[in-house]
Motif scaffolding. Structure first.
Motif, PDB file in Angstrom:
ATOM      1  N   SER A  78      -0.247  28.050 -18.758  1.00  0.00           N
ATOM      2  CA  SER A  78      -1.628  28.538 -18.840  1.00  0.00           C
ATOM      3  C   SER A  78      -2.600  27.414 -18.548  1.00  0.00           C
ATOM      4  CB  SER A  78      -1.886  29.116 -20.237  1.00  0.00           C
ATOM      5  OG  SER A  78      -3.262  29.236 -20.483  1.00  0.00           O
ATOM      6  N   ASP A  79      -3.493  27.639 -17.572  1.00  0.00           N
ATOM      7  CA  ASP A  79      -4.514  26.625 -17.297  1.00  0.00           C
ATOM      8  C   ASP A  79      -5.478  26.498 -18.468  1.00  0.00           C
ATOM      9  OD1 ASP A  79      -5.567  29.149 -16.817  1.00  0.00           O
ATOM     10  OD2 ASP A  79      -6.692  28.546 -15.041  1.00  0.00           O
ATOM     11  N   LYS A  80      -5.713  27.612 -19.162  1.00  0.00           N
ATOM     12  CA  LYS A  80      -6.587  27.556 -20.347  1.00  0.00           C
ATOM     13  C   LYS A  80      -5.952  26.679 -21.425  1.00  0.00           C
ATOM     14  CE  LYS A  80      -8.729  32.084 -19.609  1.00  0.00           C
ATOM     15  NZ  LYS A  80      -8.922  33.468 -20.146  1.00  0.00           N
ATOM     16  N   ALA A  81      -4.636  26.794 -21.589  1.00  0.00           N
ATOM     17  CA  ALA A  81      -3.943  25.955 -22.571  1.00  0.00           C
ATOM     18  C   ALA A  81      -4.046  24.485 -22.179  1.00  0.00           C
ATOM     19  CB  ALA A  81      -2.480  26.380 -22.686  1.00  0.00           C
ATOM     20  N   PHE A  82      -4.003  24.194 -20.885  1.00  0.00           N
ATOM     21  CA  PHE A  82      -4.123  22.805 -20.439  1.00  0.00           C
ATOM     22  C   PHE A  82      -5.494  22.235 -20.794  1.00  0.00           C
ATOM     23  CE2 PHE A  82      -5.765  19.931 -17.136  1.00  0.00           C
ATOM     24  CZ  PHE A  82      -4.967  18.831 -17.414  1.00  0.00           C
ATOM     25  N   PHE A  83      -6.536  22.995 -20.542  1.00  0.00           N
ATOM     26  CA  PHE A  83      -7.877  22.483 -20.846  1.00  0.00           C
ATOM     27  C   PHE A  83      -8.094  22.371 -22.356  1.00  0.00           C
ATOM     28  CE2 PHE A  83      -8.717  23.902 -16.440  1.00  0.00           C
ATOM     29  CZ  PHE A  83      -9.136  22.679 -15.938  1.00  0.00           C
ATOM     30  N   GLN A  84      -7.478  23.272 -23.133  1.00  0.00           N
ATOM     31  CA  GLN A  84      -7.506  23.092 -24.581  1.00  0.00           C
ATOM     32  C   GLN A  84      -6.807  21.794 -24.967  1.00  0.00           C
ATOM     33  OE1 GLN A  84      -5.717  26.648 -26.204  1.00  0.00           O
ATOM     34  NE2 GLN A  84      -7.704  27.634 -26.539  1.00  0.00           N
TER      35      GLN A  84
ATOM     36  N   PRO B  94      -8.079  22.264 -11.336  1.00  0.00           N
ATOM     37  CA  PRO B  94      -9.025  21.200 -10.964  1.00  0.00           C
ATOM     38  C   PRO B  94      -9.330  20.309 -12.176  1.00  0.00           C
ATOM     39  CG  PRO B  94     -10.195  23.258 -11.307  1.00  0.00           C
ATOM     40  CD  PRO B  94      -8.734  23.571 -11.467  1.00  0.00           C
ATOM     41  N   ILE B  95      -9.335  19.011 -11.951  1.00  0.00           N
ATOM     42  CA  ILE B  95      -9.610  18.088 -13.047  1.00  0.00           C
ATOM     43  C   ILE B  95     -10.351  16.872 -12.517  1.00  0.00           C
ATOM     44  CG2 ILE B  95      -7.335  17.006 -12.773  1.00  0.00           C
ATOM     45  CD1 ILE B  95      -7.382  16.438 -15.780  1.00  0.00           C
TER      46      ILE B  95
END
Length: 353
Positions: free
Chosen positions: A246-252, A276-277
Motif C-alpha cells: 500500500s502506498d498509503k502505508a508507505f507514507f504513513q 513519488p517521493i
C-alpha cells in the motif's frame, strides 16, 4: 496421484498426474500439509508464468522414496521441505544475497511440469542439490506437520527482521496484521523489541494485540502519527515493516518513522505502482529504505529452532484448513478474507473442512 494444476489465470484443475520419478540423488516426499502463501495466490491470479505448473512451497511431509545414492535420509522420516537452496559459491551468495542466486531461483522442488514448488500435490520431488545442501529438515516428534509448515514463512520473515536490525528496546511499526504481519509481531517481540500494528479490519487489530503487539490501530485513524509518537517519546518508531503493498502505508511509515530510522518493504507491490517521493526527506532525516525478498539460507536453522521450540506461537496464526481438492475455494477466501481469516493450510492426504 492427485494435484492442483495451474492451467491459466484463475484456472486450477484438480487432476491425476504421474508420481514424479526419482533420479539417484533425489527424494520423494508425501505432502501432509502445505501452507497457502500470498506468492502462490499471485502466481495463480496473474499471468506471471506459463502453465501448466504445480505451485505450493510451504511443505511438510513424510519421505516416501529415496534415490540409491542418497545418504542420511530414510523412508518414513518426517521432514520440512525447503524449495530453494543457494549455490553458496556465486558472487551473490558470497555477499549473503542468497535469494538473488541463479541456482536458488532456478532449482526447486516439483510435482511435475515446470518445477514450481509442487506442494499442491500428494507427492513432491526434492532435487539432488536441495537434498545434499540442507533443504530437508527433520521434524521433531513433538512438532506437528502443521507447525512444521511454518518454517519456510518464518525464515522469510526472520530475514526481514534481521536485515532491519531489530534489537531489544526498539519500537517497530508493522503495517498489516494478516498472517505475515502477525508473524512479524511475534518475531519483533521475541527479539526484545516492541511492536505497534495497523490494519483496516477490527478483528485483526484485536488479533495483533493478542499475539503480542503493544498497541494496534486502525490504519485510517487520522491521529495515527500522534498516537505513535506518544508511544515513542515523540521520536517515532525505529523501524517500519511494510507487510501490505500500500502506498498509503508507505507514507504513513515515512510520517511515523524516526529520524535515522528504517523502512523495509516486505510485501510485493503491483508492477504498475509508482511512489513519488522527495529524496530530501530521506537525505535530511537519514531514513534507510530497504527491501527483503524470500529467505536467507544463513537463518534457516534459526527459523526451524524458533518454530520447533515454540518460541513463537504459529498455531495462533492458523484460521482455516482445506483439502487439496478445494484449493480454489481457499484462494478465493484468501483474496476476500473474512474478519477471522489468517493462515490457510492445505491437506493433500486427507479430507478436512
Amino acid at each position: 496421484m492427485k494435484a492442483q494444476v495451474f492451467r491459466g489465470v484463475n484456472q486450477l484443475n484438480y487432476e491425476e498426474v504421474p508420481v514424479p520419478e526419482l533420479q539417484s540423488d533425489e527424494v520423494l516426499v508425501q505432502v501432509r500439509v502445505v501452507g497457502l502463501c500470498q506468492s502462490d495466490i499471485k502466481k495463480i491470479c496473474y499471468p506471471l508464468y506459463e502453465p501448466p505448473r504445480i505451485y505450493g512451497h510451504e511443505t511438510a511431509g513424510v519421505i516416501a522414496g529415496v534415490g540409491e545414492d542418497v545418504k542420511g535420509w530414510q523412508v518414513g522420516q518426517r521432514v520440512v521441505v525447503m524449495h530453494h537452496i543457494p549455490c553458496m559459491r556465486c558472487g551473490y551468495c558470497l555477499n549473503d544475497n542468497f535469494s538473488m542466486c541463479e541456482v536458488y531461483k532456478n532449482i526447486t522442488t516439483t510435482a511435475g511440469f515446470t518445477p514450481s514448488g509442487g506442494g499442491f500435490a500428494e507427492y513432491v520431488k526434492v532435487p539432488g542439490h536441495i537434498v545434499r545442501s540442507g533443504g530437508l529438515i527433520p521434524i521433531p516428534d513433538r512438532v506437528s506437520f502443521e507447525q512444521a509448515s511454518f518454517v519456510e514463512p518464518t525464515s522469510c520473515c526472520l530475514k526481514a527482521v534481521k536485515k532491519a536490525q531489530v534489537s531489544p528496546g526498539q519500537t517497530v511499526l508493522v503495517t498489516g496484521a494478516g498472517p505475515i504481519g502477525l508473524m512479524f509481531i511475534m518475531l519483533v517481540k521475541y527479539f526484545g523489541a516492541r511492536a505497534i500494528a495497523t490494519d483496516l479490519i477490527p478483528s485483526r487489530i484485536e488479533k495483533a494485540l493478542a499475539v503480542g503487539a503493544e498497541a494496534a490501530f486502525d490504519a485510517r485513524d487520522a491521529d495515527l502519527q500522534q498516537k505513535v509518537f506518544s508511544l515513542t517519546e515523540g521520536m517515532g518508531v525505529d523501524t517500519t515493516l511494510l507487510a501490505v503493498p500500500s502506498d498509503k502505508a508507505f507514507f504513513q511509515a515515512l510520517h511515523c518513522t524516526r529520524k535515522g530510522g528504517k523502512i523495509l518493504f516486505f510485501a510485493e507491490f503491483p508492477d504498475e505502482v509508482e511512489i513519488p517521493i522527495n529524496p530530501n526527506i530521506l537525505y535530511r532525516r537519514e531514513i534507510d529504505l530497504m527491501g527483503s525478498y524470500s529467505s536467507s539460507y544463513r537463518l534457516q536453522s534459526l527459523a526451524a529452532d524458533i518454530v520447533f521450540n515454540q518460541r513463537i506461537d504459529v498455531d495462533a496464526l492458523i484460521s482455516d484448513r482445506y483439502p487439496l481438492q478445494k484449493l480454489a475455494k481457499a484462494v478465493e477466501q484468501a483474496i476476500k478474507p473474512t474478519p477471522d481469516t489468517y493462515k490457510i493450510l492445505i491437506y493433500p492426504q486427507a479430507t478436512v473442512g
